[in-house]
Each structure stands twice: as C-alpha cells, then as structure tokens.
Design a protein around this motif. Sequence first.
Motif, PDB file in Angstrom:
ATOM      1  N   GLY A  34     -10.806 -16.779   5.402  1.00 41.38           N
ATOM      2  CA  GLY A  34     -11.558 -18.016   5.592  1.00 41.38           C
ATOM      3  C   GLY A  34     -11.824 -18.796   4.323  1.00 41.38           C
ATOM      4  O   GLY A  34     -12.092 -19.988   4.366  1.00 41.38           O
ATOM      5  N   GLN A  35     -11.747 -18.117   3.187  1.00 40.38           N
ATOM      6  CA  GLN A  35     -12.037 -18.806   1.933  1.00 40.38           C
ATOM      7  C   GLN A  35     -10.793 -19.139   1.119  1.00 40.38           C
ATOM      8  O   GLN A  35     -10.830 -20.026   0.284  1.00 40.38           O
ATOM      9  N   GLN A  36      -9.700 -18.423   1.331  1.00 43.93           N
ATOM     10  CA  GLN A  36      -8.541 -18.611   0.461  1.00 43.93           C
ATOM     11  C   GLN A  36      -7.993 -20.034   0.507  1.00 43.93           C
ATOM     12  O   GLN A  36      -7.632 -20.593  -0.515  1.00 43.93           O
ATOM     13  N   PHE A  37      -7.956 -20.650   1.679  1.00 48.30           N
ATOM     14  CA  PHE A  37      -7.479 -22.031   1.777  1.00 48.30           C
ATOM     15  C   PHE A  37      -8.331 -22.949   0.906  1.00 48.30           C
ATOM     16  O   PHE A  37      -7.817 -23.779   0.148  1.00 48.30           O
ATOM     17  N   PHE A  38      -9.649 -22.790   1.010  1.00 46.36           N
ATOM     18  CA  PHE A  38     -10.566 -23.656   0.275  1.00 46.36           C
ATOM     19  C   PHE A  38     -10.435 -23.452  -1.232  1.00 46.36           C
ATOM     20  O   PHE A  38     -10.428 -24.412  -1.994  1.00 46.36           O
ATOM     21  N   LEU A  50     -17.273 -31.976  -0.938  1.00 45.96           N
ATOM     22  CA  LEU A  50     -17.183 -31.205   0.305  1.00 45.96           C
ATOM     23  C   LEU A  50     -16.456 -31.947   1.413  1.00 45.96           C
ATOM     24  O   LEU A  50     -15.679 -31.357   2.159  1.00 45.96           O
ATOM     25  N   GLN A  51     -16.707 -33.246   1.532  1.00 47.73           N
ATOM     26  CA  GLN A  51     -16.050 -34.014   2.590  1.00 47.73           C
ATOM     27  C   GLN A  51     -14.544 -34.048   2.372  1.00 47.73           C
ATOM     28  O   GLN A  51     -13.768 -33.882   3.314  1.00 47.73           O
ATOM     29  N   GLU A  52     -14.126 -34.259   1.136  1.00 43.20           N
ATOM     30  CA  GLU A  52     -12.689 -34.258   0.823  1.00 43.20           C
ATOM     31  C   GLU A  52     -12.083 -32.891   1.113  1.00 43.20           C
ATOM     32  O   GLU A  52     -11.002 -32.791   1.696  1.00 43.20           O
ATOM     33  N   PHE A  59     -11.196 -29.390   8.773  1.00 39.88           N
ATOM     34  CA  PHE A  59     -12.371 -28.575   9.056  1.00 39.88           C
ATOM     35  C   PHE A  59     -13.575 -29.498   9.134  1.00 39.88           C
ATOM     36  O   PHE A  59     -13.570 -30.590   8.576  1.00 39.88           O
ATOM     37  N   ASP A  60     -14.643 -29.017   9.776  1.00 38.65           N
ATOM     38  CA  ASP A  60     -15.873 -29.784   9.713  1.00 38.65           C
ATOM     39  C   ASP A  60     -16.573 -29.454   8.400  1.00 38.65           C
ATOM     40  O   ASP A  60     -16.267 -28.456   7.742  1.00 38.65           O
ATOM     41  N   ARG A  66     -19.928 -23.522   4.190  1.00 37.05           N
ATOM     42  CA  ARG A  66     -20.051 -22.055   4.232  1.00 37.05           C
ATOM     43  C   ARG A  66     -19.025 -21.386   3.329  1.00 37.05           C
ATOM     44  O   ARG A  66     -19.341 -20.424   2.622  1.00 37.05           O
ATOM     45  N   ALA A  67     -17.795 -21.882   3.347  1.00 38.40           N
ATOM     46  CA  ALA A  67     -16.742 -21.300   2.503  1.00 38.40           C
ATOM     47  C   ALA A  67     -17.075 -21.475   1.027  1.00 38.40           C
ATOM     48  O   ALA A  67     -16.933 -20.533   0.235  1.00 38.40           O
ATOM     49  N   VAL A  68     -17.537 -22.654   0.648  1.00 36.82           N
ATOM     50  CA  VAL A  68     -17.893 -22.915  -0.751  1.00 36.82           C
ATOM     51  C   VAL A  68     -19.064 -22.037  -1.169  1.00 36.82           C
ATOM     52  O   VAL A  68     -19.071 -21.484  -2.275  1.00 36.82           O
TER      53      VAL A  68
END
Length: 149
Positions: A34-38, A50-52, A59-60, A66-68
């Motif tokens: 869940g975090q690797q993409f981010f 965050l929006q970008e 994603f919303d 949450r990932a950050v």
Amino acid sequence: MSQHREIGKYISILQRLNNMYYANELLSYQIGCGQQFFLLQIFKYPGMNLQELASFGHFDKATATRAVKKLEEEGYVLTETGTEDKRVRRIYATEKAEPVVEKTWECVENWENIILEGFTEEERDGAQQMLIRMAENARNHMIECKGKE
C-alpha cells in the motif's frame, strides 16, 4: 447461454498476487504494497502535495494521507508546510528511503518479468497498451458517473 468474459477476475487475481509479491519482498523495510506506489512517486517528484500524489494513482486524498503517515512513521518521507500557502504540505523522500526505493524499482522490474514470462517484446508492449486503455476507460466511466450524481 453465451460465454462470459472474466477479464475482471484475472485483473483481480493479478492485483492480489502483485500485493503479496510486494508485501513479501519489502517486508524487511516495514513497508507494504500500500505504500510502495506512494514512495516511488514522492521520490520521483520531490515536493509534491497530497492532492497531486493522490491523483497520480487515482486514489482519494484520505488513502494518500494514510500512506504518507505510515511512510513518515518509518522515516522514509518528511512533509513541510508550503511557503506560499500554509495549507499545502509538500512531501519529500528522506535519505533513509533510498535503499527502499532502489529495492522497490528492482521489484517492479522483477514482477514485470514474472508476469510477462514467455511474452515477446511486441506482446509485452501490447499488453501494456491494452491495460492503459482499460484503465482510461474505467477512469472515464467513473468521471462520467460522478457527473450524473
């Protein structure tokens, strides 16, 4: 009775297996699928907000937040309040993130080779183009549906 295509079933299977692969490969870094993409996006585009970040993967904002937060807890990213707009938080990868990013890119390449084993270069390109079109079709449909609400 006609044959039903089950493309969605196989996309779902691939996604679950993809998640398991990344979870296993990145376990020692305390980072999940869940975090690797981010983390990869933050590393590639330092200072994004965050929006970008959320929009990159459709994603919303809550999911990206949450990932950050998890990445911050592990020391892989840090956030800074924007200088021109105090409501905007800019996100940066830390030095600690570099080996994780390197391992993640290695995993991306390995996973592609695993799922595309036996494919010609032309078939690999074709598969990617078809998946891109499917994602665009799904995205366009969701945008169209949102407009009707």
